[in-house]
Each structure stands twice: as C-alpha cells, then as structure tokens.
Design a protein around this motif. Structure first.
Motif, PDB file in Angstrom:
ATOM      1  N   ARG A 156     -45.895 -36.350  70.222  1.00  0.00           N
ATOM      2  CA  ARG A 156     -44.588 -35.735  70.492  1.00  0.00           C
ATOM      3  C   ARG A 156     -44.744 -34.283  70.929  1.00  0.00           C
ATOM      4  O   ARG A 156     -44.085 -33.840  71.873  1.00  0.00           O
ATOM      5  CB  ARG A 156     -43.698 -35.820  69.262  1.00  0.00           C
ATOM      6  CG  ARG A 156     -43.032 -37.160  69.087  1.00  0.00           C
ATOM      7  CD  ARG A 156     -41.931 -37.092  68.039  1.00  0.00           C
ATOM      8  NE  ARG A 156     -42.431 -36.679  66.734  1.00  0.00           N
ATOM      9  CZ  ARG A 156     -42.892 -37.494  65.795  1.00  0.00           C
ATOM     10  NH1 ARG A 156     -42.897 -38.791  66.024  1.00  0.00           N
ATOM     11  NH2 ARG A 156     -43.328 -37.040  64.652  1.00  0.00           N
ATOM     12  N   ASN A 157     -45.601 -33.530  70.262  1.00  0.00           N
ATOM     13  CA  ASN A 157     -45.814 -32.130  70.637  1.00  0.00           C
ATOM     14  C   ASN A 157     -46.436 -32.000  72.020  1.00  0.00           C
ATOM     15  O   ASN A 157     -46.102 -31.085  72.775  1.00  0.00           O
ATOM     16  CB  ASN A 157     -46.690 -31.420  69.606  1.00  0.00           C
ATOM     17  CG  ASN A 157     -45.934 -31.129  68.339  1.00  0.00           C
ATOM     18  OD1 ASN A 157     -44.719 -31.022  68.336  1.00  0.00           O
ATOM     19  ND2 ASN A 157     -46.667 -31.015  67.242  1.00  0.00           N
ATOM     20  N   LYS A 201     -52.740 -30.947  65.851  1.00  0.00           N
ATOM     21  CA  LYS A 201     -52.495 -29.940  64.812  1.00  0.00           C
ATOM     22  C   LYS A 201     -53.790 -29.251  64.391  1.00  0.00           C
ATOM     23  O   LYS A 201     -53.774 -28.123  63.927  1.00  0.00           O
ATOM     24  CB  LYS A 201     -51.829 -30.584  63.599  1.00  0.00           C
ATOM     25  CG  LYS A 201     -50.384 -30.958  63.849  1.00  0.00           C
ATOM     26  CD  LYS A 201     -49.793 -31.615  62.641  1.00  0.00           C
ATOM     27  CE  LYS A 201     -50.269 -33.036  62.631  1.00  0.00           C
ATOM     28  NZ  LYS A 201     -49.527 -33.925  61.761  1.00  0.00           N
ATOM     29  N   THR A 208     -48.809 -39.469  65.636  1.00  0.00           N
ATOM     30  CA  THR A 208     -47.656 -39.502  66.537  1.00  0.00           C
ATOM     31  C   THR A 208     -47.008 -38.129  66.709  1.00  0.00           C
ATOM     32  O   THR A 208     -46.432 -37.855  67.760  1.00  0.00           O
ATOM     33  CB  THR A 208     -46.607 -40.507  66.044  1.00  0.00           C
ATOM     34  OG1 THR A 208     -46.228 -40.171  64.711  1.00  0.00           O
ATOM     35  CG2 THR A 208     -47.139 -41.925  66.082  1.00  0.00           C
ATOM     36  N   SER A 209     -47.107 -37.261  65.718  1.00  0.00           N
ATOM     37  CA  SER A 209     -46.540 -35.914  65.886  1.00  0.00           C
ATOM     38  C   SER A 209     -47.323 -35.121  66.934  1.00  0.00           C
ATOM     39  O   SER A 209     -46.743 -34.311  67.660  1.00  0.00           O
ATOM     40  CB  SER A 209     -46.508 -35.168  64.561  1.00  0.00           C
ATOM     41  OG  SER A 209     -47.799 -34.928  64.089  1.00  0.00           O
TER      42      SER A 209
END
Length: 127
Positions: free
Chosen positions: A70-71, A100, A66-67
């Motif tokens: 969001r990014n 990432k 989920t990060s």
C-alpha cells in the motif's frame, strides 16, 4: 464609483471565492493527479488487488507485507521504460518502493480494467 466602494465589492467577491475554493480543497476525495506517475499509482490503488501464488509465498517469508505494498502504491515510482507493456489482457507496470525495514523493493503489477494483480515482488539490488 469611489475607490472604497470598488474595494468593498472586490473584497466581498474575493471572500466568497476563497470560501468556495476552501470547500473544494477540503473534500477528502478530491485528488489532482496530473503527472503520469501519480495517475498510474492512483489507478492501480483504486482497484481491488489480487495476489499471485508466488507473492503469497513471499508474504509468508515476513520480509514484506501488504502495508508495504500500500505504501509503495502511494509513494512509489513507476519505471515507464519497463512498464506499460501488454501482458495477459492488461498492462504490466514496474514500481519501485521501500518496505518498513527500508529495503528497496520492485513490484510487478498487471493492471486490468477491473482489477490489479501483483505478479511479483523482488528485492532491488543497491547500485
């Protein structure tokens, strides 16, 4: 009126104006989204996000989380040639971003009036 008096009035007005501008720009909720890409990403980010069952399976594969979503909704690029088409009562948007681990990903998000649904995440093929 002498020059130094005019300069003093100008400087006082300029200082008050700069103070007001500083107050407005330092507010955290003020955003200036003039370009279409920023407007779409801001609109989608401001709504609650729901995930399709296919996306939940992809989260379980651990190559995206989920990060990363969001990014991508902050720094991603909307492909307008594949976006803004009507889909199930909302508009479908295709957004390019990175994880990432620096993998290129493609998000397909259906943007409704009151929510956003992440329909699919796929790895982008390098060209």
């Amino acid at each position: 009126m002498k020059f130094y008096q005019r300069f003093a009035y100008y400087f006082i007005g300029f200082t008050i104006g700069m103070f007001v501008v500083a107050l407005v720009w330092n507010r955290k909720d003020v955003q200036f989204n003039y370009l279409p890409n920023a407007r779409v990403l801001s609109n989608i980010s401001s709504k609650p996000m729901f995930y399709d069952s296919l996306v939940i399976k992809q989260f379980n594969e651990k190559w995206v989380d989920t990060s990363d979503i969001r990014n991508t909704l902050i720094y991603g690029d909307v492909d307008f040639s594949k976006s803004n088409s009507k889909e199930k009562g909302g508009k479908l948007y295709t957004i390019y971003g990175k994880t990432k681990q620096n993998l290129d990903i493609i998000l397909e998000i259906i943007n409704y009036e009151d929510k956003a649904v992440l329909r699919n995440i796929s790895k982008r093929k390098s060209e």
